[in-house]
Design a protein around this motif. Structure first.
Motif, PDB file in Angstrom:
ATOM      1  N   LEU A  72      34.841  37.935  36.561  1.00 35.11           N
ATOM      2  CA  LEU A  72      33.952  38.920  36.071  1.00 35.11           C
ATOM      3  C   LEU A  72      34.175  40.259  36.675  1.00 35.11           C
ATOM      4  CD1 LEU A  72      31.714  39.697  34.219  1.00 35.11           C
ATOM      5  CD2 LEU A  72      30.118  39.028  35.943  1.00 35.11           C
ATOM      6  N   MET A  73      34.274  40.182  38.234  1.00 32.97           N
ATOM      7  CA  MET A  73      34.779  41.430  38.741  1.00 32.97           C
ATOM      8  C   MET A  73      35.838  41.882  38.418  1.00 32.97           C
ATOM      9  SD  MET A  73      33.421  40.541  42.430  1.00 32.97           S
ATOM     10  CE  MET A  73      34.350  41.796  43.363  1.00 32.97           C
ATOM     11  N   ARG A  74      37.031  41.238  38.133  1.00 32.84           N
ATOM     12  CA  ARG A  74      38.261  41.802  37.549  1.00 32.84           C
ATOM     13  C   ARG A  74      38.112  42.157  36.317  1.00 32.84           C
ATOM     14  NH1 ARG A  74      43.894  40.098  38.880  1.00 32.84           N
ATOM     15  NH2 ARG A  74      42.972  39.523  40.812  1.00 32.84           N
ATOM     16  N   CYS A  75      37.446  41.636  35.300  1.00 26.72           N
ATOM     17  CA  CYS A  75      37.213  42.187  34.009  1.00 26.72           C
ATOM     18  C   CYS A  75      36.639  43.544  33.865  1.00 26.72           C
ATOM     19  CB  CYS A  75      36.249  41.149  33.310  1.00 26.72           C
ATOM     20  SG  CYS A  75      37.045  39.587  32.792  1.00 26.72           S
ATOM     21  N   ILE A  76      35.500  43.695  34.743  1.00 32.11           N
ATOM     22  CA  ILE A  76      34.860  45.029  34.666  1.00 32.11           C
ATOM     23  C   ILE A  76      35.777  46.005  35.476  1.00 32.11           C
ATOM     24  CG2 ILE A  76      32.892  46.192  35.712  1.00 32.11           C
ATOM     25  CD1 ILE A  76      31.120  43.315  35.340  1.00 32.11           C
ATOM     26  N   SER A  77      36.335  45.680  36.504  1.00 32.55           N
ATOM     27  CA  SER A  77      37.261  46.456  37.327  1.00 32.55           C
ATOM     28  C   SER A  77      38.171  47.147  36.280  1.00 32.55           C
ATOM     29  CB  SER A  77      37.622  46.211  38.399  1.00 32.55           C
ATOM     30  OG  SER A  77      36.466  45.700  39.292  1.00 32.55           O
ATOM     31  N   HIS A  78      38.857  46.495  35.392  1.00 30.08           N
ATOM     32  CA  HIS A  78      40.071  46.752  34.647  1.00 30.08           C
ATOM     33  C   HIS A  78      39.654  46.905  33.060  1.00 30.08           C
ATOM     34  CE1 HIS A  78      42.937  46.310  37.957  1.00 30.08           C
ATOM     35  NE2 HIS A  78      41.972  45.426  38.323  1.00 30.08           N
ATOM     36  N   ARG A  79      38.563  47.285  32.661  1.00 30.76           N
ATOM     37  CA  ARG A  79      38.070  47.513  31.361  1.00 30.76           C
ATOM     38  C   ARG A  79      39.036  48.301  30.455  1.00 30.76           C
ATOM     39  NH1 ARG A  79      31.796  48.622  31.434  1.00 30.76           N
ATOM     40  NH2 ARG A  79      32.715  49.861  33.308  1.00 30.76           N
ATOM     41  N   SER A  80      39.450  49.299  31.033  1.00 34.38           N
ATOM     42  CA  SER A  80      39.920  50.535  30.414  1.00 34.38           C
ATOM     43  C   SER A  80      41.502  49.827  29.997  1.00 34.38           C
ATOM     44  CB  SER A  80      40.073  51.706  31.014  1.00 34.38           C
ATOM     45  OG  SER A  80      41.091  51.290  32.295  1.00 34.38           O
ATOM     46  N   GLU A  81      41.876  48.912  30.396  1.00 33.45           N
ATOM     47  CA  GLU A  81      43.263  48.299  30.028  1.00 33.45           C
ATOM     48  C   GLU A  81      43.146  47.791  28.590  1.00 33.45           C
ATOM     49  OE1 GLU A  81      45.495  46.222  32.949  1.00 33.45           O
ATOM     50  OE2 GLU A  81      44.824  47.119  34.436  1.00 33.45           O
ATOM     51  N   GLY A  82      44.166  47.267  27.996  1.00 30.58           N
ATOM     52  CA  GLY A  82      44.396  46.687  26.701  1.00 30.58           C
ATOM     53  C   GLY A  82      43.778  45.113  26.835  1.00 30.58           C
ATOM     54  N   LEU A  83      43.343  44.732  25.356  1.00 28.70           N
ATOM     55  CA  LEU A  83      42.687  43.375  25.427  1.00 28.70           C
ATOM     56  C   LEU A  83      43.528  42.259  26.123  1.00 28.70           C
ATOM     57  CD1 LEU A  83      40.368  41.706  24.604  1.00 28.70           C
ATOM     58  CD2 LEU A  83      41.366  41.521  22.397  1.00 28.70           C
ATOM     59  N   GLU A  84      44.684  42.228  25.763  1.00 34.81           N
ATOM     60  CA  GLU A  84      45.750  41.085  26.455  1.00 34.81           C
ATOM     61  C   GLU A  84      45.828  41.489  27.955  1.00 34.81           C
ATOM     62  OE1 GLU A  84      47.144  38.274  25.252  1.00 34.81           O
ATOM     63  OE2 GLU A  84      46.502  38.489  23.099  1.00 34.81           O
ATOM     64  N   GLU A  85      46.210  42.743  28.296  1.00 32.31           N
ATOM     65  CA  GLU A  85      46.527  42.789  29.776  1.00 32.31           C
ATOM     66  C   GLU A  85      44.985  42.409  30.539  1.00 32.31           C
ATOM     67  OE1 GLU A  85      46.732  45.028  27.111  1.00 32.31           O
ATOM     68  OE2 GLU A  85      49.014  45.188  27.383  1.00 32.31           O
ATOM     69  N   LEU A  86      43.902  42.822  29.991  1.00 33.58           N
ATOM     70  CA  LEU A  86      42.709  42.413  30.586  1.00 33.58           C
ATOM     71  C   LEU A  86      42.536  40.987  30.568  1.00 33.58           C
ATOM     72  CD1 LEU A  86      39.927  43.357  31.911  1.00 33.58           C
ATOM     73  CD2 LEU A  86      38.948  43.553  29.559  1.00 33.58           C
ATOM     74  N   ALA A  87      42.641  40.136  29.348  1.00 32.80           N
ATOM     75  CA  ALA A  87      42.754  38.727  29.529  1.00 32.80           C
ATOM     76  C   ALA A  87      43.474  38.175  30.554  1.00 32.80           C
ATOM     77  CB  ALA A  87      43.030  38.153  28.197  1.00 32.80           C
ATOM     78  N   GLN A  88      44.670  38.674  30.668  1.00 23.11           N
ATOM     79  CA  GLN A  88      45.450  38.009  31.645  1.00 23.11           C
ATOM     80  C   GLN A  88      45.060  38.627  33.218  1.00 23.11           C
ATOM     81  OE1 GLN A  88      48.207  36.171  31.552  1.00 23.11           O
ATOM     82  NE2 GLN A  88      47.652  35.998  29.395  1.00 23.11           N
ATOM     83  N   LYS A  89      44.642  39.559  33.346  1.00 23.72           N
ATOM     84  CA  LYS A  89      43.831  39.829  34.862  1.00 23.72           C
ATOM     85  C   LYS A  89      42.860  38.967  34.784  1.00 23.72           C
ATOM     86  CE  LYS A  89      46.316  44.128  35.554  1.00 23.72           C
ATOM     87  NZ  LYS A  89      46.113  45.390  36.322  1.00 23.72           N
ATOM     88  N   ALA A  90      41.950  38.842  33.980  1.00 18.28           N
ATOM     89  CA  ALA A  90      40.842  38.030  34.159  1.00 18.28           C
ATOM     90  C   ALA A  90      41.194  36.562  34.512  1.00 18.28           C
ATOM     91  CB  ALA A  90      40.058  37.907  32.757  1.00 18.28           C
ATOM     92  N   LEU A  91      42.080  35.938  34.003  1.00 18.11           N
ATOM     93  CA  LEU A  91      42.860  34.610  34.168  1.00 18.11           C
ATOM     94  C   LEU A  91      43.248  34.556  35.688  1.00 18.11           C
ATOM     95  CD1 LEU A  91      44.448  33.705  30.953  1.00 18.11           C
ATOM     96  CD2 LEU A  91      42.438  32.504  31.771  1.00 18.11           C
ATOM     97  N   GLN A  92      44.035  35.643  36.154  1.00 21.68           N
ATOM     98  CA  GLN A  92      44.443  35.644  37.357  1.00 21.68           C
ATOM     99  C   GLN A  92      43.443  35.786  38.601  1.00 21.68           C
ATOM    100  OE1 GLN A  92      47.126  39.049  37.177  1.00 21.68           O
ATOM    101  NE2 GLN A  92      48.884  37.648  36.435  1.00 21.68           N
ATOM    102  N   GLY A  93      42.585  36.745  38.059  1.00 21.95           N
ATOM    103  CA  GLY A  93      41.274  36.851  39.044  1.00 21.95           C
ATOM    104  C   GLY A  93      40.631  35.478  39.199  1.00 21.95           C
ATOM    105  N   GLY A  94      40.187  34.768  38.063  1.00 19.56           N
ATOM    106  CA  GLY A  94      39.704  33.665  38.272  1.00 19.56           C
ATOM    107  C   GLY A  94      40.303  32.553  39.045  1.00 19.56           C
ATOM    108  N   GLN A  95      41.460  32.545  38.781  1.00 19.40           N
ATOM    109  CA  GLN A  95      42.425  31.424  39.708  1.00 19.40           C
ATOM    110  C   GLN A  95      42.389  31.905  41.099  1.00 19.40           C
ATOM    111  OE1 GLN A  95      45.854  31.373  37.228  1.00 19.40           O
ATOM    112  NE2 GLN A  95      44.737  30.044  35.676  1.00 19.40           N
ATOM    113  N   ASN A  96      42.757  33.270  41.265  1.00 21.26           N
ATOM    114  CA  ASN A  96      43.001  33.589  42.634  1.00 21.26           C
ATOM    115  C   ASN A  96      41.698  33.647  43.304  1.00 21.26           C
ATOM    116  OD1 ASN A  96      45.584  33.968  42.022  1.00 21.26           O
ATOM    117  ND2 ASN A  96      45.549  36.079  41.892  1.00 21.26           N
ATOM    118  N   GLY A  97      40.520  33.529  42.857  1.00 16.33           N
ATOM    119  CA  GLY A  97      39.063  33.619  43.490  1.00 16.33           C
ATOM    120  C   GLY A  97      38.900  32.274  44.005  1.00 16.33           C
ATOM    121  N   ILE A  98      39.570  31.143  43.547  1.00 17.81           N
ATOM    122  CA  ILE A  98      39.342  29.717  43.892  1.00 17.81           C
ATOM    123  C   ILE A  98      40.022  29.377  45.258  1.00 17.81           C
ATOM    124  CG2 ILE A  98      39.215  27.239  43.354  1.00 17.81           C
ATOM    125  CD1 ILE A  98      38.942  28.510  40.372  1.00 17.81           C
ATOM    126  N   LEU A  99      39.523  29.312  46.412  1.00 18.59           N
ATOM    127  CA  LEU A  99      39.988  29.416  47.677  1.00 18.59           C
ATOM    128  C   LEU A  99      39.314  28.230  48.411  1.00 18.59           C
ATOM    129  CD1 LEU A  99      40.392  32.963  48.524  1.00 18.59           C
ATOM    130  CD2 LEU A  99      42.314  31.544  47.615  1.00 18.59           C
TER     131      LEU A  99
END
Length: 144
Positions: free
Chosen positions: A104-131
């Protein structure tokens, strides 16, 4: 700006939106939360998600974040994506399941990007946030 809708089991969606407000200091523009209570008719749930989508649809895309794949919130959101232009929305829709706070933080921080790019960043943020944290976080174990 891509619209973001959080669709999750009650009270997760609004709790996530509250977290965003806490982190960013205000409710982010173009973000809505829809809690799906137990036993609600799926048509009523869909209508509430569609109303939220209309509220953030700027024509630049809609990203819907859901909590659990296969559950009612994800199914309702996926129905909106499947309808495409028949839903009356101006934007294409992408649905991602497995919502977590880093996503969610990644999505809000990068909302100005295109939809596909935002979806990819959201997936990366979600996966990278699991530690794994703690003293055993860096140890590698092997099974025999």
């Amino acid at each position: 700006m891509v619209g973001i809708i959080i669709v999750a089991h009650t009270p997760v969606a609004n709790a996530m939106l509250g977290f965003a407000e806490h982190i960013f200091g205000l409710l982010p523009e173009g973000v809505r939360a829809v809690d799906i209570p137990p036993y609600e008719d799926t048509k009523a749930s869909f209508d509430r998600v569609l109303k939220a989508a209309y509220g953030v649809d700027t024509g630049k895309g809609l990203l819907i974040l859901t909590d659990v794949m296969g559950a009612t919130p994800a199914n309702v959101a996926s129905k909106l994506e499947a309808l495409g232009p028949l839903s009356g929305l101006k934007s294409p829709v992408i649905v991602l399941a497995g919502l977590n706070l880093p996503m969610l933080m990644r999505c809000i921080s990068h909302r100005s990007e295109g939809l596909e790019e935002l979806a990819q960043k959201a997936l990366q943020g979600g996966q990278n946030g699991i530690l794994r944290l703690g003293s055993k976080a860096h140890q590698v174990t092997t099974e025999k």
